[in-house]
Design a protein around this motif. Structure first.
Motif, PDB file in Angstrom:
ATOM      1  N   LYS A  19       0.857  -1.196   0.000  1.00 17.75           N
ATOM      2  CA  LYS A  19       0.000   0.000   0.000  1.00 17.75           C
ATOM      3  C   LYS A  19       0.887   1.239   0.000  1.00 17.75           C
ATOM      4  N   ILE A  20       0.324   2.351  -0.463  1.00 19.03           N
ATOM      5  CA  ILE A  20       1.127   3.578  -0.540  1.00 19.03           C
ATOM      6  C   ILE A  20       0.283   4.789  -0.131  1.00 19.03           C
ATOM      7  N   TRP A  21       0.989   5.859   0.253  1.00 16.01           N
ATOM      8  CA  TRP A  21       0.373   7.120   0.725  1.00 16.01           C
ATOM      9  C   TRP A  21      -0.422   6.894   2.004  1.00 16.01           C
ATOM     10  N   THR A  22      -0.004   5.945   2.812  1.00 18.06           N
ATOM     11  CA  THR A  22      -0.811   5.565   3.979  1.00 18.06           C
ATOM     12  C   THR A  22      -0.537   6.531   5.136  1.00 18.06           C
ATOM     13  N   THR A  23      -1.481   7.440   5.319  1.00 22.46           N
ATOM     14  CA  THR A  23      -1.338   8.507   6.317  1.00 22.46           C
ATOM     15  C   THR A  23      -1.247   7.918   7.730  1.00 22.46           C
ATOM     16  N   GLN A  24      -0.237   8.370   8.455  1.00 17.82           N
ATOM     17  CA  GLN A  24      -0.016   8.017   9.870  1.00 17.82           C
ATOM     18  C   GLN A  24       0.165   6.513  10.117  1.00 17.82           C
ATOM     19  N   ALA A  25       0.559   5.767   9.069  1.00 20.75           N
ATOM     20  CA  ALA A  25       0.766   4.315   9.271  1.00 20.75           C
ATOM     21  C   ALA A  25       1.873   4.063  10.295  1.00 20.75           C
ATOM     22  N   HIS A  26       2.832   4.992  10.385  1.00 19.25           N
ATOM     23  CA  HIS A  26       3.959   4.792  11.305  1.00 19.25           C
ATOM     24  C   HIS A  26       3.547   4.950  12.766  1.00 19.25           C
ATOM     25  N   ARG A  27       2.344   5.469  12.992  1.00 22.11           N
ATOM     26  CA  ARG A  27       1.889   5.616  14.377  1.00 22.11           C
ATOM     27  C   ARG A  27       0.648   4.783  14.666  1.00 22.11           C
ATOM     28  N   ALA A  28       0.102   4.194  13.608  1.00 23.45           N
ATOM     29  CA  ALA A  28      -1.183   3.504  13.773  1.00 23.45           C
ATOM     30  C   ALA A  28      -1.034   2.176  14.506  1.00 23.45           C
ATOM     31  N   THR A  29      -2.070   1.819  15.239  1.00 20.26           N
ATOM     32  CA  THR A  29      -2.113   0.494  15.869  1.00 20.26           C
ATOM     33  C   THR A  29      -2.803  -0.509  14.930  1.00 20.26           C
ATOM     34  N   HIS A  30      -3.690   0.008  14.044  1.00 20.99           N
ATOM     35  CA  HIS A  30      -4.457  -0.857  13.151  1.00 20.99           C
ATOM     36  C   HIS A  30      -4.534  -0.239  11.765  1.00 20.99           C
ATOM     37  N   ALA A  31      -4.652  -1.127  10.776  1.00 20.40           N
ATOM     38  CA  ALA A  31      -4.908  -0.655   9.415  1.00 20.40           C
ATOM     39  C   ALA A  31      -6.258  -1.185   8.961  1.00 20.40           C
ATOM     40  N   TYR A  32      -6.981  -0.323   8.264  1.00 19.31           N
ATOM     41  CA  TYR A  32      -8.100  -0.795   7.449  1.00 19.31           C
ATOM     42  C   TYR A  32      -7.458  -1.222   6.135  1.00 19.31           C
ATOM     43  N   LEU A  33      -7.804  -2.382   5.620  1.00 20.40           N
ATOM     44  CA  LEU A  33      -7.149  -2.874   4.414  1.00 20.40           C
ATOM     45  C   LEU A  33      -8.182  -3.359   3.400  1.00 20.40           C
ATOM     46  N   LEU A  34      -8.020  -2.882   2.158  1.00 19.98           N
ATOM     47  CA  LEU A  34      -8.846  -3.393   1.063  1.00 19.98           C
ATOM     48  C   LEU A  34      -7.987  -4.361   0.272  1.00 19.98           C
ATOM     49  N   ALA A  35      -8.427  -5.611   0.180  1.00 19.68           N
ATOM     50  CA  ALA A  35      -7.606  -6.637  -0.481  1.00 19.68           C
ATOM     51  C   ALA A  35      -8.472  -7.493  -1.403  1.00 19.68           C
ATOM     52  N   ARG A  36      -7.783  -8.167  -2.326  1.00 14.20           N
ATOM     53  CA  ARG A  36      -8.469  -9.033  -3.290  1.00 14.20           C
ATOM     54  C   ARG A  36      -8.556 -10.445  -2.712  1.00 14.20           C
ATOM     55  N   THR A  37      -9.791 -10.950  -2.646  1.00 12.66           N
ATOM     56  CA  THR A  37      -9.978 -12.326  -2.163  1.00 12.66           C
ATOM     57  C   THR A  37     -10.517 -13.227  -3.263  1.00 12.66           C
ATOM     58  N   GLY A  38     -10.872 -12.601  -4.384  1.00 11.05           N
ATOM     59  CA  GLY A  38     -11.386 -13.427  -5.485  1.00 11.05           C
ATOM     60  C   GLY A  38     -10.930 -12.880  -6.815  1.00 11.05           C
ATOM     61  N   ARG A  39     -10.748 -13.750  -7.784  1.00 10.47           N
ATOM     62  CA  ARG A  39     -10.322 -13.303  -9.117  1.00 10.47           C
ATOM     63  C   ARG A  39     -11.349 -13.727 -10.153  1.00 10.47           C
ATOM     64  N   GLY A  40     -11.209 -13.128 -11.328  1.00 14.49           N
ATOM     65  CA  GLY A  40     -12.180 -13.451 -12.382  1.00 14.49           C
ATOM     66  C   GLY A  40     -13.356 -12.500 -12.267  1.00 14.49           C
ATOM     67  N   GLY A  41     -14.101 -12.351 -13.327  1.00 15.55           N
ATOM     68  CA  GLY A  41     -15.247 -11.443 -13.327  1.00 15.55           C
ATOM     69  C   GLY A  41     -14.794  -9.988 -13.339  1.00 15.55           C
ATOM     70  N   ARG A  42     -15.665  -9.093 -12.904  1.00 14.20           N
ATOM     71  CA  ARG A  42     -15.336  -7.663 -12.881  1.00 14.20           C
ATOM     72  C   ARG A  42     -14.297  -7.380 -11.812  1.00 14.20           C
ATOM     73  N   LYS A  43     -13.457  -6.367 -12.062  1.00  7.38           N
ATOM     74  CA  LYS A  43     -12.427  -6.071 -11.059  1.00  7.38           C
ATOM     75  C   LYS A  43     -13.041  -5.582  -9.738  1.00  7.38           C
ATOM     76  N   HIS A  44     -14.293  -5.081  -9.820  1.00  7.56           N
ATOM     77  CA  HIS A  44     -14.942  -4.593  -8.601  1.00  7.56           C
ATOM     78  C   HIS A  44     -15.413  -5.749  -7.706  1.00  7.56           C
ATOM     79  N   ASP A  45     -15.488  -6.938  -8.306  1.00  9.60           N
ATOM     80  CA  ASP A  45     -15.902  -8.092  -7.498  1.00  9.60           C
ATOM     81  C   ASP A  45     -14.673  -8.699  -6.816  1.00  9.60           C
ATOM     82  N   GLY A  46     -14.913  -9.476  -5.779  1.00 14.03           N
ATOM     83  CA  GLY A  46     -13.815 -10.200  -5.143  1.00 14.03           C
ATOM     84  C   GLY A  46     -12.913  -9.334  -4.290  1.00 14.03           C
TER      85      GLY A  46
END
Ligand code: FAD
Length: 373
Positions: free
Chosen positions: A157-184
């Motif tokens: 990930k990039i441009w992650t504001t305050q990651a150096h001080r954060a205790t947690h990240a919200y993360l958007l990740a790919r869990t499925g492939r195929g179909g529209r890129k918005h899926d999975g």
């Protein structure tokens, strides 16, 4: 709550924030600055707000919130931004992660995370953008593979504001492939201290370190840390972006510059053109504040005002840019250094129309929604 009660409550909340910020400022505990919601980090201040019930204000009381409305939250955030207060530690968690977990998260995740956001203990960063997925967010490549008891994350990930001080990240990740890129796509909460998470600083134009690159190498995330439905991350993140874009920080992050412009215009006295410019900016501010209240009202009605929030961010960014440029006209800026109110805002301003979604992308989103309606 009827309208008069609402106004009174907002007045009380505003007074409370004004007293607190004045106290901290007068005792030298912070110096007001532009863009404080992104750059000015003070965990103690966030915890003080939390102790007074001034963050997580819209969350249910059972999760440590105050059970108030988004309109009341807006009154608080306006005052904090006007005061240029050091609010970066809780801003992201309070603004969008708590609400996302409350809307979509399991009971277990809500009980684990939401009270910690409300107390100022959990500091969140946003792991959305990637080197090849900024405006085109649906192209994220960070992957999450199912393993025994949870998920294994790999990506960058990039441009992650305050990651150096954060205790947690919200993360958007790919869990499925195929179909529209918005899926999975799937949303996760990841511990920043987990094995395999590494953070590298990025220094911005002003020489400040507030954002970062974050790498995830075989990071294990327990199953209950999925927010909502596996594969439905796109629908959820679009909704979350209305919380990210639809707040007063898209209008008031350069408020200290507006104050300086007001003071200088009054001091110079006879410059009618400057008065006219200031008048038009103040009128635009009034319209934008109304829009902020409309967005907050829509959130209170349980909606995700995607189009209004995009419009607010687009118009707010243009307004903020014009405020910074207007100060230039006073001549006050000729001697201004990078640490002055003007210098800080000027160096931050190229990012206004990029962070949270580039201006052109917001325009196409608004146009597409309009075409659908
Ligand atoms: C100060 C700051 C803080 C940030 N914090 C975070 C954070 O905490 N977490 C996070 O995930 N991200 C963060 N970001 C990243 C931000 O969301 C992205 O910069 C933004 O989405 C744009 O993506 P990009 O930088 O990859 O630019 P690109 O997507 O490469 O776009 C560059 C330019 O190309 C043009 N463009 C791109 N696509 C289109 C299109 N479809 N139509 C027309 N024109 C287009 C636009 O002019 C745009 O400005 C931050 C950014 C900044 C500046």
């Amino acid at each position: 709550m009827d309208h008069t009660q609402g106004v009174e409550t907002c007045r009380e909340l505003r007074e409370q924030v004004r007293r607190l910020t004045a106290d901290w400022r007068s005792t030298g505990r912070y110096t007001p600055r532009s863009d404080s919601w992104l750059r000015s980090f003070d965990l103690e201040f966030s915890k003080e707000l939390a102790a007074r019930g001034l963050i997580a204000i819209t969350y249910p009381e059972e999760f440590g919130g105050a059970g108030r409305s988004n309109v009341e939250r807006l009154a608080v955030t306006e005052e904090l931004l006007r005061a240029g207060a050091p609010v970066a530690a809780h801003w992201i968690g309070d603004r969008q992660i708590g609400p996302a977990i409350l809307r979509h998260g399991s009971r277990e995740l809500q009980e684990e995370i939401v009270p910690r956001i409300a107390s100022g203990e959990a500091v969140f960063c946003l792991g959305m953008s990637e080197p090849e997925a900024g405006s085109d967010l649906a192209s994220v490549r960070t992957s999450a593979e199912p393993v025994d008891g949870g998920w294994r994350i790999n990506g960058h990930k990039i441009w992650t504001t305050q990651a150096h001080r954060a205790t947690h990240a919200y993360l958007l990740a790919r869990t499925g492939r195929g179909g529209r890129k918005h899926d999975g796509l799937t949303e996760f909460v990841v511990d920043m201290h987990a094995d395999g998470v590494s953070v590298t600083p990025i220094v911005d134009l002003a020489g400040e370190h507030h954002f970062n690159e974050v790498r995830f190498e075989n990071v294990l995330v327990p199953a209950h840390r999925v927010i909502g439905e596996v594969g439905a991350g796109w629908r959820q993140v679009v909704e979350q972006l209305s919380f990210e874009r639809g707040g007063a920080e898209r209008v008031l992050s350069s408020y200290p510059v507006l104050v300086e412009l007001l003071t200088e215009t009054a001091r110079q006295g006879d410059d009618r053109e400057l008065y006219a410019l200031l008048g038009s900016l103040v009128a635009r501010l009034a319209v934008l504040r109304r829009l902020c209240f409309e967005v907050a009202g829509a959130m209170d009605a349980g909606q995700a005002p995607v189009q209004q929030a995009a419009a607010l961010k687009y118009l707010g960014n243009a307004f903020e840019h014009d405020v910074v440029e207007a100060l230039r006209r006073t001549g006050l800026t000729r001697e201004a250094g990078p640490d002055s109110v003007f210098g800080e805002a000027l160096l931050a301003s190229p990012a206004f129309s990029l962070r949270g979604g580039a201006a052109e992308v917001l325009l196409s989103l608004i146009a597409r929604q309009e075409a659908r309606s």
